[in-house]
Design an enzyme around this catalytic site. Structure first.
Site, PDB file in Angstrom:
ATOM      1  N   GLY A   1      30.984  34.554  42.803  1.00 25.82           N
ATOM      2  CA  GLY A   1      32.076  34.665  41.855  1.00 25.82           C
ATOM      3  C   GLY A   1      33.051  33.514  42.070  1.00 25.82           C
TER       4      GLY A   1
ATOM      5  N   ILE B   1      35.633  33.139  44.021  1.00 25.74           N
ATOM      6  CA  ILE B   1      35.941  32.790  45.406  1.00 25.74           C
ATOM      7  C   ILE B   1      34.754  32.118  46.078  1.00 25.74           C
ATOM      8  CG2 ILE B   1      36.616  33.687  47.660  1.00 25.74           C
ATOM      9  CD1 ILE B   1      38.102  35.933  46.160  1.00 25.74           C
TER      10      ILE B   1
ATOM     11  N   THR C   1      35.977  37.791  54.061  1.00 26.26           N
ATOM     12  CA  THR C   1      37.313  37.815  53.467  1.00 26.26           C
ATOM     13  C   THR C   1      37.329  38.644  52.186  1.00 26.26           C
ATOM     14  OG1 THR C   1      36.857  35.744  52.270  1.00 26.26           O
ATOM     15  CG2 THR C   1      37.982  35.557  54.406  1.00 26.26           C
TER      16      THR C   1
ATOM     17  N   GLU D   1      42.418  49.688  57.756  1.00 28.77           N
ATOM     18  CA  GLU D   1      43.495  48.719  57.888  1.00 28.77           C
ATOM     19  C   GLU D   1      44.834  49.423  58.088  1.00 28.77           C
ATOM     20  OE1 GLU D   1      43.333  46.031  54.561  1.00 28.77           O
ATOM     21  OE2 GLU D   1      41.415  45.172  55.214  1.00 28.77           O
TER      22      GLU D   1
ATOM     23  N   HIS E   1      44.487  40.554  56.653  1.00 28.25           N
ATOM     24  CA  HIS E   1      44.270  40.673  55.198  1.00 28.25           C
ATOM     25  C   HIS E   1      45.253  39.776  54.445  1.00 28.25           C
ATOM     26  CE1 HIS E   1      42.528  43.587  51.984  1.00 28.25           C
ATOM     27  NE2 HIS E   1      42.672  42.362  51.498  1.00 28.25           N
TER      28      HIS E   1
END
Length: 320
Positions: free
Chosen positions: A155, A157, A235, A266, A284
């Site tokens: 995609g 990224i 990521t 998280e 993050h």
């Protein structure tokens, strides 16, 4: 003109963009900011939620129980891309539109992924710590230039990482369910299976959405197939990597290292990965640059206004 109430549980919404706030103000929207950590502690949260016409969300979960308390809610907009924290089925049942801001932080995340590749290979974090402790001497690392990069997910990224990697003359292997032959040809990407990438790549960077099919796509079996000199970078979403298996692989030196910006839980306060020195852990932060946050806020604000004015949002999430 009707006065609208926009609830935001994203602390960074409008923080870095006056334009985003202006978009709301010019459309007669009252913005109420409530930090996600205070959602269920503040007495006024239920009141604001009951009055809200739109809800801008960050990392907080949006549950069916929340939506039951929001009779006026017309739209939920994620201040970012991932919508796995939103109960989409509950939103659909109530006729609430869900939107996000895909691609607005793509360059920022691609920058971080490339940075983590270099930091992991050259032991930059460890070298910094040793220097501060008085150590002086060579810190051995691995080459990046000319090595093989496996990109899982092509995609915006993933493509951004590929564009950056070409500056390092890397050989690119790409994995995705959809092929863009024009892009692959222009950027010298060789389509490859997951198995081929695992065994051939020196660096593997993951840019996949979290779905039932991608959950734990990197597990014990996959890590066993990687080279002992290879690095894994994630990521995208924590759930795509089995962190228990990753801990075992790193602690047993089955791979050289890893770098994570996302986690299954998280913050990862109790993660065993915190004990290891061959993994870089960041909080993050992939999409957090001034430019990316400003653009994200502006896209989100415009989507809110569009829906409140009877128009479609800029990027509607299609709910099956």
């Amino acid at each position: 003109m009707k006065r609208y109430t926009v609830l935001s549980t994203s602390p960074t919404f409008t923080k870095y963009s006056h334009k985003a706030a202006q978009i709301l103000e010019e459309s007669n929207c009252r913005l109420v900011m409530i930090p996600p950590s205070e959602m269920h502690q503040r007495e006024d949260f239920k009141t604001v939620l009951a009055e809200a016409d739109a809800w801008v969300v960050g990392i907080n979960k949006v549950l069916a129980a929340d939506l039951e308390q929001a009779p006026r809610l017309k739209v939920i907009v994620k201040h970012g891309t991932g919508i796995d924290s939103i109960d989409l089925a509950a939103a659909a049942r109530r006729g609430i539109i869900v939107a996000n801001a895909p691609g607005t932080n793509a360059s920022a995340v691609a920058d971080l992924a490339m940075g983590l590749i270099i930091a992991g290979a050259r032991q930059i974090v460890a070298a910094d710590q040793k220097t501060r402790q008085g150590f002086w001497g060579p810190v051995m690392g691995y080459d990046v230039f000319g090595k093989t990069l496996g990109v899982l997910g092509l995609g915006k990224i993933g493509r951004g990482v590929i564009q950056r990697a070409l500056g390092f003359a890397m050989n690119i292997l790409g994995y995705d369910v959809v092929h863009d032959e024009e892009f692959e040809k222009e950027y010298r990407v060789r389509p490859a299976s997951l198995k081929e990438i695992l065994s051939a790549a020196d660096f593997i960077t993951i840019h996949l959405p979290l779905t039932p099919e991608t959950r734990h796509i990197i597990g014990a079996c996959e890590l066993e197939q990687m080279k002992p000199t290879s690095f894994l970078i994630n990521t995208c979403r924590g759930g795509v990597v089995d962190e228990t298996a990753l801990y075992d692989a790193l602690s047993q030196k089955k791979i050289a290292g890893a770098a994570l910006d996302v986690y299954q839980v998280e913050p990862p306060l109790s993660s065993a990965l915190l004990k290891l020195d061959n993994v870089i852990l960041t909080p993050h932060m992939g999409g957090y640059t001034y430019g990316a946050m400003a653009l994200t806020s502006e896209v989100v604000a415009q989507s809110v206004v569009n829906v409140l004015q009877g128009k479609p949002p800029l990027y509607e999430v299609k709910i099956n």
